[in-house]
Design an enzyme around this catalytic site. Structure first.
Site, PDB file in Angstrom:
ATOM      1  CE  LYS A   1      -4.077  -2.162   1.864  1.00  0.00           C
ATOM      2  NZ  LYS A   1      -5.479  -1.821   1.869  1.00  0.00           N
TER       3      LYS A   1
ATOM      4  CD  GLU B   1      -5.345   5.549   3.500  1.00  0.00           C
ATOM      5  OE1 GLU B   1      -4.719   4.930   2.654  1.00  0.00           O
ATOM      6  OE2 GLU B   1      -6.570   5.388   3.698  1.00  0.00           O
TER       7      GLU B   1
ATOM      8  CG  HIS C   1     -13.449  -2.109   6.895  1.00  0.00           C
ATOM      9  ND1 HIS C   1     -13.957  -0.841   6.823  1.00  0.00           N
ATOM     10  CD2 HIS C   1     -12.912  -2.221   8.134  1.00  0.00           C
ATOM     11  CE1 HIS C   1     -13.737  -0.214   7.964  1.00  0.00           C
ATOM     12  NE2 HIS C   1     -13.111  -1.032   8.778  1.00  0.00           N
TER      13      HIS C   1
ATOM     14  NE  ARG D   1      -7.830  -9.232  -5.989  1.00  0.00           N
ATOM     15  CZ  ARG D   1      -9.002  -8.746  -5.625  1.00  0.00           C
ATOM     16  NH1 ARG D   1     -10.049  -8.928  -6.410  1.00  0.00           N
ATOM     17  NH2 ARG D   1      -9.159  -8.079  -4.505  1.00  0.00           N
TER      18      ARG D   1
HETATM   19  P1  ADP Z   1      -8.449  -3.764   1.911  1.00  0.00           P
HETATM   20  O1  ADP Z   1      -7.210  -3.726   1.080  1.00  0.00           O
HETATM   21  O2  ADP Z   1      -8.301  -4.538   3.174  1.00  0.00           O
HETATM   22  O3  ADP Z   1      -9.692  -4.108   1.123  1.00  0.00           O
HETATM   23  P2  ADP Z   1      -8.960  -0.917   1.648  1.00  0.00           P
HETATM   24  O4  ADP Z   1      -7.838   0.027   1.880  1.00  0.00           O
HETATM   25  O5  ADP Z   1      -9.319  -1.219   0.216  1.00  0.00           O
HETATM   26  O6  ADP Z   1      -8.656  -2.270   2.431  1.00  0.00           O
HETATM   27  O7  ADP Z   1     -10.263  -0.396   2.397  1.00  0.00           O
HETATM   28  C1  ADP Z   1     -11.427  -1.184   2.557  1.00  0.00           C
HETATM   29  C2  ADP Z   1     -12.574  -0.335   3.067  1.00  0.00           C
HETATM   30  O8  ADP Z   1     -12.229   0.275   4.334  1.00  0.00           O
HETATM   31  C3  ADP Z   1     -12.961   0.845   2.185  1.00  0.00           C
HETATM   32  O9  ADP Z   1     -13.848   0.461   1.160  1.00  0.00           O
HETATM   33  C4  ADP Z   1     -13.606   1.786   3.186  1.00  0.00           C
HETATM   34  O10 ADP Z   1     -14.918   1.377   3.498  1.00  0.00           O
HETATM   35  C5  ADP Z   1     -12.757   1.600   4.436  1.00  0.00           C
HETATM   36  N1  ADP Z   1     -11.634   2.573   4.454  1.00  0.00           N
HETATM   37  C6  ADP Z   1     -10.362   2.350   4.072  1.00  0.00           C
HETATM   38  N2  ADP Z   1      -9.603   3.456   4.202  1.00  0.00           N
HETATM   39  C7  ADP Z   1     -10.403   4.425   4.691  1.00  0.00           C
HETATM   40  C8  ADP Z   1     -10.204   5.817   5.037  1.00  0.00           C
HETATM   41  N3  ADP Z   1      -9.019   6.417   4.922  1.00  0.00           N
HETATM   42  N4  ADP Z   1     -11.277   6.508   5.495  1.00  0.00           N
HETATM   43  C9  ADP Z   1     -12.492   5.922   5.635  1.00  0.00           C
HETATM   44  N5  ADP Z   1     -12.742   4.617   5.324  1.00  0.00           N
HETATM   45  C10 ADP Z   1     -11.717   3.871   4.859  1.00  0.00           C
END
Ligand code: ADP
Length: 500
Positions: free
Chosen positions: A116, A199, A234, A291
């Site tokens: 990431k 973040e 999530h 993917r």
């Molecule tokens: P993963 O790689 O585990 O799927 P992501 O970074 O794609 O994680 O985030 C998954 C979900 O978590 C997002 O769709 C959102 O709902 C929540 N999320 C992630 N980062 C944030 C953020 N900075 N602020 C608010 N919600 C977040």
């Protein structure tokens, strides 16, 4: 051109990939664990190889066994599906070292986007907006100052995280250090890498993603967006295409930026750029999935494109079939993930034998599934049983169709989330297309099973009636089902709350 594809996966995605292969006249090889002997993909493939014990590490994640199966069957390509080895750069390299085509991007793109932090860095360099944040290696002063600069609340994420795991929300400075240590140890035990970064926590965001295709001839196109904000833990459970939230201008801008992101890393294949979009429609890069996504069918339905066929063509070195101008959305699609889980008990996974399955039928329905009467759901793998997808000319019609097909869908023998999905289709925010990633937590009451919902409503009605007779106030909730006062009175009497 690829002649024989080994699908290094199981369940509905193995079936999905093989179906496209069959239409293209490409032979297929299934691999399976001991727990999947009776799985549909094993019988569907032209050949099948058992690759070990049920635990993923012994089978679907066992790289040398899978390469061995490809060699034994003379498969010239491997499709990894999603999950398992699909975003494993080492495996992509191992395929090419063995003269096997990996149907996906090269290991460089997987590496850059899989971490990431390096993904964020690459995106910042390419001018793609990212969620404000910082990288951290220890929990010292730098962390506190960095978080102050970003502004609380913040979210701590494992660099190597995925699948909604390894995230921690920190509301204020007081809880920061403890949360940081917890996040690190969780990241270490879940991902074998304790790197964590910070973040800004975007309040009530939308999760909206852009589907991309890029070929080996330098052509990159986007296939518009998917709204994936209905999430539990999530993790997505309902997706739709296109997003009902963003404007056409924002949609076009997100598409352009996603293409730019893919070009910046020399991406080839199908991929998805995920964004968080705030209430003001500002969008921020979240991550790129290198993917096929679980929710790819909603895009296929609206765009009329078979993404798996395009993946195979691209991996064969052929130019992709479409130019950007040819991508024209038509109508609306919604997907529900049908899972073996108990939504009324914290979404705990369920397993056991499926007694019977009755699939919905009729106009506008697609089911990507692998279950059948008598199938035993193993405990070792993901709880998703099938994907129920509807297409219709408008969102309203798609919603009505989804209600109808969820009514028709019957799975007996194990607990599933079908009833819960039905409830989602009736919640006001969803119906209006105005929902964020907080949808599930904001609507716990509306999403309760009918019996409990009834109880809650009963209590509210009785309270309103008592308030009316004691205080001669107009009822606190005058409009529930437009019930007249006399009915509330009768109702309260029936419940034994009122004796007059
Ligand atoms: P993963 O790689 O585990 O799927 P992501 O970074 O794609 O994680 O985030 C998954 C979900 O978590 C997002 O769709 C959102 O709902 C929540 N999320 C992630 N980062 C944030 C953020 N900075 N602020 C608010 N919600 C977040």
């Amino acid at each position: 051109m690829i002649r024989k594809v080994l699908v290094a996966n199981r369940g509905e995605i193995a079936m999905r990939v093989m179906r496209s292969c069959k239409e293209m006249g490409i032979a297929t090889v299934a691999v399976y664990s001991n727990a999947d002997r009776a799985s549909l993909h094993v019988g569907y493939a032209d050949e099948a190889v058992c690759i070990g014990d049920p635990a993923p590490a012994d089978s679907y994640l066992n790289q040398s066994k899978i390469i061995g199966a490809a060699k034994e069957t003379n498969a010239d390509a491997i499709h990894p599906g999603y999950g398992f080895l699909s975003e494993n750069a080492e495996f992509a390299d191992m395929c090419s070292k063995n003269g096997i085509t990996f149907i996906g991007p090269d290991s460089h793109s997987i590496r850059v986007m899989g971490d990431k932090i390096s993904a964020r860095e690459a995106m910042i360099a390419a001018g793609v907006p990212v969620v404000p944040g910082m990288t951290v290696s220890d929990g010292g002063e730098g962390l506190i100052e960095g978080c102050r600069a970003i502004g609380f609340p913040v979210i701590l994420k494992a660099t190597a995280g995925g699948g909604g795991k390894g995230m921690r929300l920190v509301e204020d400075e007081a809880s920061l250090l403890e949360a940081f240590e917890e996040a690190r140890s969780e990241a270490r035990s879940s991902f074998g890498n304790d790197e964590v970064y910070v973040e800004k926590y975007i309040e009530s965001p939308h999760h909206i993603e852009i589907q991309l295709l890029a070929d080996k001839h330098g052509k990159v196109i986007h296939l518009l967006d998917r709204e994936c904000s209905v999430q539990r833990r999530h993790q997505k459970i309902v997706e739709e295409c296109p997003s009902p939230f963003i404007s056409e201008e924002v949609r076009a801008a997100m598409g352009d930026i996603a293409v730019k992101a893919a070009k910046a890393v020399g991406y080839v294949g199908a991929g998805t750029v995920e964004f968080l979009v705030d209430a003001g429609m500002n969008f921020y890069f979240l991550e790129m999935n290198t993917r096929l996504q679980v929710e790819h069918p909603v895009t296929e339905e609206v765009m009329g494109v078979d993404l798996v066929k395009e993946q195979i063509k691209i991996a064969s070195g052929l130019p992709m079939s479409y130019r950007q101008e040819e991508i024209k959305p038509r109508g609306h699609a919604i997907e529900c993930r049908i899972c073996a889980e108990d939504p009324d008990n914290n979404f705990i996974p369920t397993c056991g034998i499926i007694h019977s399955v009755r699939n919905p039928q009729g106009i506008g329905v697609r089911i990507d599934s692998f279950i059948y009467d008598g199938y035993e759901v193993p405990i070792y793998y993901d709880s998703m049983l099938s994907k129920l997808v509807v297409w219709a000319t408008t969102r309203q019609y798609a919603l009505e169709r989804m209600r109808r097909v969820l009514y028709e869908y019957k799975i007996t023998g194990i607990k599933t989330n079908i009833d819960y999905l039905r409830r989602i289709m009736d919640v006001r925010e969803f119906v209006r297309g105005r929902y964020t990633t907080h949808f599930i937590q904001d609507n716990t009451e509306a999403l309760m099973p009918a019996e409990n919902a009834r109880d809650t409503e009963d209590v509210a009605l009785i309270a309103a009636y008592i308030d009316y007779i004691v205080n001669k106030n107009s009822p606190a909730i005058p409009d529930v089902d437009n019930r007249p006062i006399s009915r509330w009175r009768m109702f309260a009497k029936q419940k034994g709350v009122l004796r007059i």
